[in-house]
Motif scaffolding. Sequence first.
Motif, PDB file in Angstrom:
ATOM      1  N   MET A 179       0.386 -17.067  11.096  1.00  0.00           N
ATOM      2  CA  MET A 179       0.083 -16.415  12.152  1.00  0.00           C
ATOM      3  C   MET A 179      -1.177 -15.818  12.046  1.00  0.00           C
ATOM      4  O   MET A 179      -2.158 -15.852  13.022  1.00  0.00           O
ATOM      5  CB  MET A 179       1.050 -15.372  12.495  1.00  0.00           C
ATOM      6  N   LYS A 180      -1.590 -14.939  10.941  1.00  0.00           N
ATOM      7  CA  LYS A 180      -2.704 -14.238  10.730  1.00  0.00           C
ATOM      8  C   LYS A 180      -3.821 -15.193  10.296  1.00  0.00           C
ATOM      9  O   LYS A 180      -4.975 -14.650  10.371  1.00  0.00           O
ATOM     10  CB  LYS A 180      -2.411 -13.138   9.548  1.00  0.00           C
ATOM     11  N   ARG A 181      -3.656 -16.187   9.453  1.00  0.00           N
ATOM     12  CA  ARG A 181      -4.658 -17.130   8.858  1.00  0.00           C
ATOM     13  C   ARG A 181      -5.441 -16.385   8.238  1.00  0.00           C
ATOM     14  O   ARG A 181      -6.725 -16.661   8.069  1.00  0.00           O
ATOM     15  CB  ARG A 181      -5.324 -17.720  10.227  1.00  0.00           C
ATOM     16  N   GLN A 182      -4.893 -15.584   7.419  1.00  0.00           N
ATOM     17  CA  GLN A 182      -5.633 -14.677   5.968  1.00  0.00           C
ATOM     18  C   GLN A 182      -4.574 -14.325   5.235  1.00  0.00           C
ATOM     19  O   GLN A 182      -3.393 -14.158   5.388  1.00  0.00           O
ATOM     20  CB  GLN A 182      -6.471 -13.679   6.896  1.00  0.00           C
ATOM     21  N   LEU A 183      -5.229 -14.097   4.014  1.00  0.00           N
ATOM     22  CA  LEU A 183      -4.360 -14.052   2.789  1.00  0.00           C
ATOM     23  C   LEU A 183      -3.652 -12.658   2.551  1.00  0.00           C
ATOM     24  O   LEU A 183      -2.580 -12.255   2.493  1.00  0.00           O
ATOM     25  CB  LEU A 183      -4.896 -14.540   1.471  1.00  0.00           C
ATOM     26  N   LEU A 184      -4.730 -11.690   2.813  1.00  0.00           N
ATOM     27  CA  LEU A 184      -4.479 -10.157   2.452  1.00  0.00           C
ATOM     28  C   LEU A 184      -3.638  -9.658   3.327  1.00  0.00           C
ATOM     29  O   LEU A 184      -2.719  -8.711   2.829  1.00  0.00           O
ATOM     30  CB  LEU A 184      -5.898  -9.412   2.457  1.00  0.00           C
ATOM     31  N   LEU A 185      -3.643  -9.752   4.736  1.00  0.00           N
ATOM     32  CA  LEU A 185      -2.813  -8.878   5.751  1.00  0.00           C
ATOM     33  C   LEU A 185      -1.404  -9.504   5.369  1.00  0.00           C
ATOM     34  O   LEU A 185      -0.633  -8.452   5.220  1.00  0.00           O
ATOM     35  CB  LEU A 185      -3.393  -9.149   7.044  1.00  0.00           C
ATOM     36  N   PRO A 186      -0.999 -10.686   5.288  1.00  0.00           N
ATOM     37  CA  PRO A 186       0.585 -10.775   5.014  1.00  0.00           C
ATOM     38  C   PRO A 186       1.410 -10.085   3.742  1.00  0.00           C
ATOM     39  O   PRO A 186       1.999  -9.524   3.723  1.00  0.00           O
ATOM     40  CB  PRO A 186       0.522 -12.376   4.972  1.00  0.00           C
ATOM     41  N   ILE A 187       0.146 -10.130   2.723  1.00  0.00           N
ATOM     42  CA  ILE A 187       0.517  -9.463   1.551  1.00  0.00           C
ATOM     43  C   ILE A 187       0.805  -8.010   1.859  1.00  0.00           C
ATOM     44  O   ILE A 187       1.821  -7.399   1.479  1.00  0.00           O
ATOM     45  CB  ILE A 187      -0.521  -9.677   0.367  1.00  0.00           C
ATOM     46  N   ILE A 188       0.048  -7.394   2.487  1.00  0.00           N
ATOM     47  CA  ILE A 188       0.015  -5.896   2.744  1.00  0.00           C
ATOM     48  C   ILE A 188       1.495  -5.605   3.654  1.00  0.00           C
ATOM     49  O   ILE A 188       2.248  -4.893   3.355  1.00  0.00           O
ATOM     50  CB  ILE A 188      -1.020  -5.451   3.664  1.00  0.00           C
ATOM     51  N   LEU A 189       1.564  -6.485   4.490  1.00  0.00           N
ATOM     52  CA  LEU A 189       2.593  -6.266   5.587  1.00  0.00           C
ATOM     53  C   LEU A 189       4.019  -6.615   4.908  1.00  0.00           C
ATOM     54  O   LEU A 189       4.913  -5.958   4.753  1.00  0.00           O
ATOM     55  CB  LEU A 189       2.615  -7.186   6.609  1.00  0.00           C
ATOM     56  N   VAL A 190       4.238  -7.589   3.943  1.00  0.00           N
ATOM     57  CA  VAL A 190       5.471  -7.900   3.133  1.00  0.00           C
ATOM     58  C   VAL A 190       5.510  -6.739   2.079  1.00  0.00           C
ATOM     59  O   VAL A 190       6.892  -6.342   2.056  1.00  0.00           O
ATOM     60  CB  VAL A 190       5.427  -9.111   2.588  1.00  0.00           C
ATOM     61  N   LEU A 191       4.556  -6.169   1.590  1.00  0.00           N
ATOM     62  CA  LEU A 191       4.808  -5.476   0.603  1.00  0.00           C
ATOM     63  C   LEU A 191       5.032  -4.124   1.046  1.00  0.00           C
ATOM     64  O   LEU A 191       6.001  -3.347   0.471  1.00  0.00           O
ATOM     65  CB  LEU A 191       3.228  -5.118  -0.408  1.00  0.00           C
ATOM     66  N   SER A 192       4.698  -3.622   1.990  1.00  0.00           N
ATOM     67  CA  SER A 192       5.155  -2.451   2.956  1.00  0.00           C
ATOM     68  C   SER A 192       6.783  -2.453   3.142  1.00  0.00           C
ATOM     69  O   SER A 192       7.176  -1.506   2.667  1.00  0.00           O
ATOM     70  CB  SER A 192       4.575  -2.143   4.042  1.00  0.00           C
ATOM     71  N   ILE A 193       6.949  -3.731   3.838  1.00  0.00           N
ATOM     72  CA  ILE A 193       8.421  -3.646   4.068  1.00  0.00           C
ATOM     73  C   ILE A 193       9.592  -3.635   2.756  1.00  0.00           C
ATOM     74  O   ILE A 193      10.559  -3.183   2.499  1.00  0.00           O
ATOM     75  CB  ILE A 193       8.852  -4.805   5.120  1.00  0.00           C
ATOM     76  N   GLU A 194       8.782  -4.489   1.682  1.00  0.00           N
ATOM     77  CA  GLU A 194       9.593  -4.572   0.484  1.00  0.00           C
ATOM     78  C   GLU A 194       9.588  -3.115  -0.245  1.00  0.00           C
ATOM     79  O   GLU A 194      10.708  -2.856  -0.868  1.00  0.00           O
ATOM     80  CB  GLU A 194       8.951  -5.420  -0.551  1.00  0.00           C
ATOM     81  N   THR A 195       8.712  -2.409  -0.101  1.00  0.00           N
ATOM     82  CA  THR A 195       8.755  -0.992  -0.712  1.00  0.00           C
ATOM     83  C   THR A 195       9.623  -0.163   0.068  1.00  0.00           C
ATOM     84  O   THR A 195      10.555   0.554  -0.610  1.00  0.00           O
ATOM     85  CB  THR A 195       7.266  -0.270  -0.226  1.00  0.00           C
ATOM     86  N   ALA A 196       9.746  -0.509   1.446  1.00  0.00           N
ATOM     87  CA  ALA A 196      11.078   0.206   2.112  1.00  0.00           C
ATOM     88  C   ALA A 196      12.413  -0.223   1.553  1.00  0.00           C
ATOM     89  O   ALA A 196      13.293   0.705   1.388  1.00  0.00           O
ATOM     90  CB  ALA A 196      11.016  -0.038   3.492  1.00  0.00           C
ATOM     91  N   ILE A 197      12.522  -1.296   1.236  1.00  0.00           N
ATOM     92  CA  ILE A 197      13.601  -1.890   0.730  1.00  0.00           C
ATOM     93  C   ILE A 197      14.060  -1.246  -0.637  1.00  0.00           C
ATOM     94  O   ILE A 197      15.181  -1.096  -0.834  1.00  0.00           O
ATOM     95  CB  ILE A 197      13.683  -3.617   0.680  1.00  0.00           C
TER      96      ILE A 197
END
Length: 399
Positions: free
Chosen positions: A175-193
């Motif tokens: 969707m984003k066609r870039q590497l860093l932004l998906p890492i930030i989004l997944v890391l944010s939710i995984e931190t919440a988990i």
Amino acid sequence: GSGLVGSEMCIRDSYYGAAHMFGENTRLGADTAAIEETFGRSDTYVVLVPEGDTATQQKLSDALHAIPEVTGILSYVDNAGASIPPEFVPGDTLGLLVSGGYTRMVLTVDTDTEGDGAFALVERVRATVQQYYPDNYYLAGQGVSTYDLMDTITADMVKVNLLAIGAVFLILLLMKRQLLLPIILVLSIETAIWINLAIPYFRGQYVFYIAYLIISSVQLGATVDYAILFSDRYQEFRETLGRKEAVAATVSAVTTSVSTTGSAMAVVGFLMGAISTNQLLGQLGNFLGVGSLVSLAIVLSALPGFLYLADPLIIKKKKQPKIDRFDIRDAIPFTYDEEKNMFKDLDGNYIMMVRTAGTNIFGFKDNDQYAFIRAFSRIFNNSIGAGQIYSYMVGADVD
């Protein structure tokens, strides 16, 4: 979620079976508590060893009796005696303990079906049987099955979590066609988990492993939308605003929508936790409620900072539009006769140059001079850029 906190919590402080699923406020839980109060808590293990060698069976029985938690053993050597040949025992009775090439030993143990004590007992019984029948025995029972379940799926769960995270990451990457932004989004939710699952860990509460499995996937899939929405709006605002202003505008624009969905999910989860008499469902509801609020807090507080810091790497600068430039002689309807050092129009008529108020203006009548200047400025402003005036390769200044 995966990680050290989640994995360690599952190994040490989780219920893997169904023994504790129903509390004392349910009929099953109340009956179970009454039985255990009257007769004590116990479990049953079954050991299958090869038949025939009654001397070894007797040694094994003696070793198992030496374990404090073993309160009784039902077996051929314990009930009939190792000195009595099997031929002297009636077939129907013998078949209850010896059949299919194996002798059955039924152990009654004074322990719960799961927990640190139960799992330690399973390991000790296995080690004892292994000593007399190396890799040639079977051990079964509710506590044993629960131990095997814990021992097997905790290792597999790491793989499952990695696959779930990888699948979500791949979707975001496409969707984003870039590497860093998906890492930030997944890391944010995984931190919440991780925070959600760490709360009962630090409070010393046990967690049903099935609830851990479900919430790890549900919270990731349900609340990653908050992070996606926030990042999308941030990218939109960055087209017209600076980093700081875009963060503030995004928080203002997104807070209402994500708070509505997050609060609704939290209310539903807490209601299920309060109403359900099944402790598994109740715990799952509480996880869902707390997880929604934690994810909401991470998205609205931590994610803006992550996007602000990573802005140069996730926001692509737009290229400035290319301005076509051309020779000034192609932009005005006049030419210059170098031989006579005079301008002439497109019809070949020479034009006299005069200086008025310090500005060289082509020789027009007074009423026409201002109209020509406005038209001339319009040509320059539309073609080259406002305020950019160039000389016409002669000693005259063009204003």
